[in-house]
Structure formats: structure tokens, C-alpha cells
Design an enzyme around this catalytic site. Structure first.
Site: not given
Length: 382
Positions: A75, A139, A172, A214, A237
Site C-alpha cells: 500500500e 483504446r 485516442h 486506418d 486495417k
């Protein structure tokens, strides 16, 4: 009026970046102060900036001191130095949650961030702004089958923990902004594109094309293509959801530039997706490929992969341009195929504008870097 007195703290992952941020913030404030003192009359915004300058002349801004305390059961807690007074001050907390120069995981960095925030809140800080240029779990912005949506969860955790503002760069996916409650947390979403465009100007050939690796990168690449006045192409892709981190198929849509292609993405992780695109471009006869990304994670064997691509005389790969949003070891910074752009002066300008109630719109101008004096020459440019 100013929002409050000013203070900067850094988590362990963000200490090196925070030092650069403080240096450039001092320099920008000093330059702006001299400019304002020469004026005969000032606008309301300029008077705010001058007041900020006068305050900083009296209070030499630096990094606040704090200690991360570890316990035997793993911790930890964050303890502010007993001489640090943040009561009624505006605090900026710097963190780099993915840092290749330390042994901490993303989860440990995030926990330290929340513990830091809790300590600052209990010390009666007026507001806390998180500067985390890389937003982890980005993502995980959509649900597949019965998966969770970690980007949404992290945004909720930041909100519930009591963060007032978040400064981040090149999320992203744009929908991540919608995961934050705008009535509780204000998110300043900046982009590395002004720095990248400034770097690419004069360094790419007349016949170069901008390439999206992509469909998700198409909008970002279109922005580069428009402002660099270059044509654009795109790669298709198809990922495998049975085998993680695997691309089943990559195709080039459009006629690639025979001379040069600049591949634009927000992050490079394992590097395999970019390598596939470079391979397809080589088959089409492209002679030179430059890849640019805001967040060069370079996970796993990515460095070795780019070493092989660069050393292969038949491969058109020449350069990967990233930013210091992801700290790297000297061995990576010394690679002939890698250039790291310094974002700290750019972010220091954002901090200055936020603290003086200014506008950040100017930082979205693709040509603001030269006009505002925000360029820092790369140290590792061969």
C-alpha cells in the site's frame, strides 16, 4: 482577477516533465511581462497577465515537495511536505502514467495520482488540474461483446475523485470527451499537430502524401494534409478479435506517393500496425516513409522492430517522430530513426492561459508554434 495563487506538483512519473514545464513557464511569463510593461494601455486580459507576472516575480515558482510513502503490504500514500501551503491555491498536478524510465505500472501511476489529489484536497487546495498528456485506457472506448469500457470508467473515477480540470493531448477517440461530466470536470483537449506540422514543414518532399494507417486516423490525417497542402491516402486495417493485438489484413486505399508518405497516428504501441502499412507501401514502390505520432509507447519488442525496418536497405522506413508525452530511456532517444519533439513549452503556454483566464483557441491553430514562440528544437535530431 486571477483564479488564485499558483502551485505545481508532480507525481513520480511526471517529475522530469514538470521540471521542463516550470522552466518554460517562467520564461514565457518573463517574456510576456516585459512586453506588457512596454505598453501604454492594457486590455482586461493583459492586466490579468501582468498581475500574474508581478505575482511570480515575488513568488519564485517551482515544484512542490511531497513524499510517496510505501508500506510493507505494497500500500502507499502521498504526504505533502509540512512547509507546503496549498490552501486556496490553484494546483497543477503533472503525471506521465506510461513512463518507460521507471518500474511502475500504469495502475500504480493512476493510484498515485488519486492519492495525490486526495492529499491536495484535504490540504484545502482551491482547485486541482491534472496534466496528463497521455490518457491511458483510451483504446477501451467502446464495448465488444461482454467487455468493459475502461476509458469511461477512468473518466468517471477522475470525476468522482474531485479533479477540477484535465489537460490532455490527442485522445485516442473523440468520444472519450463525452465520458466526462462537463458540469464537474473541464477537459482541455490539446493536439500535437501544431508541433508536428512545424517539424514537417520544409522536411518532406514536394511529392509527399499524408497517410492514415486506418479509418480511425482519417480525420487526423486529413487535418495534416489540408494544412501541409498535401494529398492523402488511407490504409484499411482489419483486426482479429479472436487473437488480441493482431491485424489480419492491411490494404492501401488510394494511389500512394512513389516519393514519400507520412503516416499519421495518435499512438504507436507494438509498432506492428505501422510496420504492415510500411510493408504495403514498399510493395507499391514508395521510396521513403516517415511516421508521426503523439504517443510513442513502443511496447514489447517495438524498438527492435523499428531497428530492423531502419537497417533493411530495401525498406522505405526512415523516421518515427514522437513527443515527450511518453518519457523514454536514452537508448531509445539515441536511435537514428527516432526524433522526440518537446511539448513542454506548448503546455506551459496552456497553463499560463488557463491561470490568467485566457483562451486556448490559439493553441489549436496549426501554425501557432512559430507565431507564439513555442518551438523547442529536438535534442536528438540527427
Amino acid at each position: 482577477m486571477l483564479r488564485g495563487e499558483f502551485h505545481i506538483f508532480a507525481c513520480r512519473g511526471g517529475e522530469a516533465y514538470a521540471q521542463k514545464l516550470v522552466f518554460h513557464l517562467r520564461d514565457l511569463v518573463k517574456e510576456r511581462g516585459k512586453e506588457l510593461l512596454r505598453k501604454d494601455s492594457l486590455t482586461l486580459q493583459e492586466r490579468r497577465e501582468l498581475e500574474f507576472y508581478e505575482n511570480l516575480r515575488e513568488q519564485d515558482i517551482g515544484l512542490g515537495k511531497a513524499t510517496v510513502v510505501h508500506f510493507l503490504d505494497d500500500e502507499m500514500n502521498v504526504q505533502l511536505d509540512k512547509y507546503e501551503n496549498v490552501r486556496d491555491k490553484d494546483v497543477f498536478l503533472v503525471q506521465c502514467p506510461y513512463n518507460t524510465t521507471d518500474d511502475l505500472t500504469i495502475s500504480q501511476h493512476l493510484l498515485e495520482t488519486f492519492l495525490f489529489l486526495d492529499s491536495l484536497r484535504r490540504a484545502k487546495a482551491r482547485s486541482v488540474t491534472l496534466i496528463s498528456l497521455y490518457f491511458p485506457y483510451g483504446r477501451g472506448d467502446k464495448q465488444h461483446a461482454k467487455d468493459g469500457v475502461p476509458a469511461s470508467l477512468l473518466a468517471n473515477l477522475v470525476t468522482m475523485a474531485g479533479m477540477d480540470n484535465v489537460v490532455t493531448m490527442d485522445l485516442h477517440a473523440d468520444q472519450i470527451l463525452g465520458f466526462f461530466d462537463p458540469t464537474k470536470v473541464r477537459v482541455e483537449h490539446l493536439h500535437a499537430s501544431p508541433l508536428m506540422i512545424h517539424f514537417l514543414q520544409g522536411r518532406i518532399s514536394e511529392g509527399a502524401k499524408m497517410g492514415a494507417p486506418d479509418t480511425g486516423a482519417a480525420k487526423r490525417t486529413q487535418f495534416y494534409a489540408r494544412h501541409l497542402e498535401k494529398p492523402m491516402l488511407m490504409a484499411y486495417k482489419r483486426r482479429s478479435y479472436e487473437r488480441k493485438h493482431t491485424v489480419d489484413e492491411t490494404r492501401i486505399l488510394g494511389l500512394p506517393g512513389k516519393e514519400e508518405v507520412v503516416v499519421v497516428d495518435d499512438l504507436v504501441s507494438s509498432g506492428r500496425s505501422v510496420a504492415k502499412v510500411i510493408e504495403r507501401l514498399a510493395e507499391k514502390g514508395t521510396k521513403r516513409v516517415v511516421a508521426v505520432c503523439s504517443h510513442p509507447l513502443l511496447t514489447g519488442d517495438a524498438v527492435e522492430l523499428f531497428d530492423k525496418l531502419y537497417e533493411d536497405k530495401k525498406n522505405p522506413f526512415q523516421l518515427l517522430v514522437g513527443t515527450d508525452a511518453i518519457p523514454h530511456h536514452k537508448e531509445v532517444l539515441g536511435k537514428p530513426w527516432y526524433v522526440e519533439l518537446d511539448t513542454s513549452r506548448f503546455i506551459a503556454k496552456a497553463v499560463f492561459e488557463m491561470h490568467t483566464s485566457g483562451s486556448l483557441t490559439k493553441l489549436h491553430d496549426p501554425f501557432c508554434v512559430q507565431r507564439l514562440g513555442l518551438w523547442v528544437p529536438p535534442k536528438n535530431l540527427c
